[in-house]
Design a protein around this motif. Structure first.
Motif, PDB file in Angstrom:
ATOM      1  N   ASN A 179      74.645  35.619   3.876  1.00 39.48           N
ATOM      2  CA  ASN A 179      73.254  35.601   4.334  1.00 39.48           C
ATOM      3  C   ASN A 179      72.724  34.198   4.619  1.00 39.48           C
ATOM      4  O   ASN A 179      71.513  33.982   4.578  1.00 39.48           O
ATOM      5  N   LEU A 180      73.599  33.257   4.898  1.00 40.77           N
ATOM      6  CA  LEU A 180      73.154  31.887   5.162  1.00 40.77           C
ATOM      7  C   LEU A 180      72.200  31.790   6.342  1.00 40.77           C
ATOM      8  O   LEU A 180      71.363  30.888   6.396  1.00 40.77           O
ATOM      9  N   ASP A 181      72.305  32.729   7.288  1.00 38.07           N
ATOM     10  CA  ASP A 181      71.395  32.709   8.426  1.00 38.07           C
ATOM     11  C   ASP A 181      69.946  32.931   7.995  1.00 38.07           C
ATOM     12  O   ASP A 181      69.020  32.569   8.705  1.00 38.07           O
ATOM     13  N   ARG A 182      69.744  33.494   6.828  1.00 35.75           N
ATOM     14  CA  ARG A 182      68.383  33.716   6.301  1.00 35.75           C
ATOM     15  C   ARG A 182      67.839  32.490   5.578  1.00 35.75           C
ATOM     16  O   ARG A 182      66.654  32.435   5.275  1.00 35.75           O
ATOM     17  N   PHE A 183      68.697  31.520   5.261  1.00 37.23           N
ATOM     18  CA  PHE A 183      68.262  30.315   4.569  1.00 37.23           C
ATOM     19  C   PHE A 183      67.602  29.386   5.583  1.00 37.23           C
ATOM     20  O   PHE A 183      68.233  28.934   6.533  1.00 37.23           O
ATOM     21  N   LYS A 184      66.317  29.108   5.386  1.00 33.49           N
ATOM     22  CA  LYS A 184      65.538  28.361   6.377  1.00 33.49           C
ATOM     23  C   LYS A 184      65.033  27.015   5.861  1.00 33.49           C
ATOM     24  O   LYS A 184      64.074  26.465   6.377  1.00 33.49           O
ATOM     25  N   TYR A 185      65.634  26.485   4.802  1.00 33.91           N
ATOM     26  CA  TYR A 185      65.263  25.180   4.246  1.00 33.91           C
ATOM     27  C   TYR A 185      63.826  25.125   3.753  1.00 33.91           C
ATOM     28  O   TYR A 185      63.218  24.065   3.736  1.00 33.91           O
ATOM     29  N   GLU A 186      63.277  26.261   3.354  1.00 35.77           N
ATOM     30  CA  GLU A 186      61.942  26.270   2.755  1.00 35.77           C
ATOM     31  C   GLU A 186      62.016  25.744   1.323  1.00 35.77           C
ATOM     32  O   GLU A 186      61.013  25.380   0.729  1.00 35.77           O
ATOM     33  N   SER A 187      63.220  25.734   0.775  1.00 32.77           N
ATOM     34  CA  SER A 187      63.507  25.137  -0.527  1.00 32.77           C
ATOM     35  C   SER A 187      64.892  24.515  -0.398  1.00 32.77           C
ATOM     36  O   SER A 187      65.512  24.588   0.661  1.00 32.77           O
ATOM     37  N   SER A 188      65.365  23.924  -1.476  1.00 33.28           N
ATOM     38  CA  SER A 188      66.725  23.388  -1.422  1.00 33.28           C
ATOM     39  C   SER A 188      67.720  24.547  -1.464  1.00 33.28           C
ATOM     40  O   SER A 188      67.391  25.646  -1.909  1.00 33.28           O
ATOM     41  N   PHE A 189      68.940  24.292  -1.021  1.00 35.78           N
ATOM     42  CA  PHE A 189      69.968  25.323  -1.089  1.00 35.78           C
ATOM     43  C   PHE A 189      70.185  25.742  -2.537  1.00 35.78           C
ATOM     44  O   PHE A 189      70.335  26.925  -2.836  1.00 35.78           O
TER      45      PHE A 189
END
Length: 180
Positions: A63-73
């Motif tokens: 689901n990395l495509d859902r990670f939008k850098y709104e927080s740290s990884f």
């Protein structure tokens, strides 16, 4: 001369999004120990924590495509680990104790003694002796740095319940530590 290539976390995430296994492994190596410690605090069982961490990384990479850098990884991954750990406890049907009806319920009249320079081992031992519901609140608030709004979302309780349960858990923890 051998040159070591160092990637920023952001570039590792971006490369991982494209399916780059080397970058995924580097992210895994960066975070696996911390995520294991998070899950272990919730579950208490080494093997269960290991399974949860592995499942969390698989889900994160899918689901990395859902990670939008709104927080740290790391924060994003930690949320996945915590949610999976809590869901694992629910699936195992471990009883989640109602704080209001538990035998350790404390009234507001209980005085909290000041504790100076407590040995960290006493604190860890005290946390382990807390009932599961208290332990979850203490872990999320003190150790993981969640605020009461986030805790209410994760545990499916109101913010005021989170605050009152934390207050009671903290009192019980001090009581346990002072008894050690």
């Amino acid at each position: 001369m051998e040159t070591e290539i160092r990637f920023t976390h952001r570039s590792l995430v971006e490369r991982s999004k494209t399916g780059d296994r080397t970058s995924q492994y580097q992210l895994y190596e960066l975070y696996v120990d911390a995520m294991y410690n998070v899950s272990r605090r919730f579950l208490g069982i080494k093997e269960d924590a290991e399974d949860i961490v592995q499942d969390s990384f698989v889900d994160a990479f899918k689901n990395l495509d859902r990670f939008k850098y709104e927080s740290s990884f790391g924060a994003w991954l930690k949320r996945i680990v915590i949610n999976k750990s809590i869901n694992h406890l629910k699936v195992k049907r471990l009883p989640l104790t109602s704080m209001d009806e538990h035998e350790y319920h404390l009234t507001d009249e209980v005085e909290i003694e000041k504790v100076d320079a407590i040995d960290i081992l006493k604190v860890k031992s005290g946390i382990e002796k807390l009932p599961l519901g208290y332990k979850q609140i203490i872990n999320l608030y003190l150790l993981e740095g969640y605020d009461h709004n986030e805790i209410s979302d994760v545990l499916g309780i109101t913010t005021s319940t989170s605050k009152s349960q934390y207050h009671r858990a903290k009192k019980k923890l001090v009581e346990i530590i002072n008894g050690l």
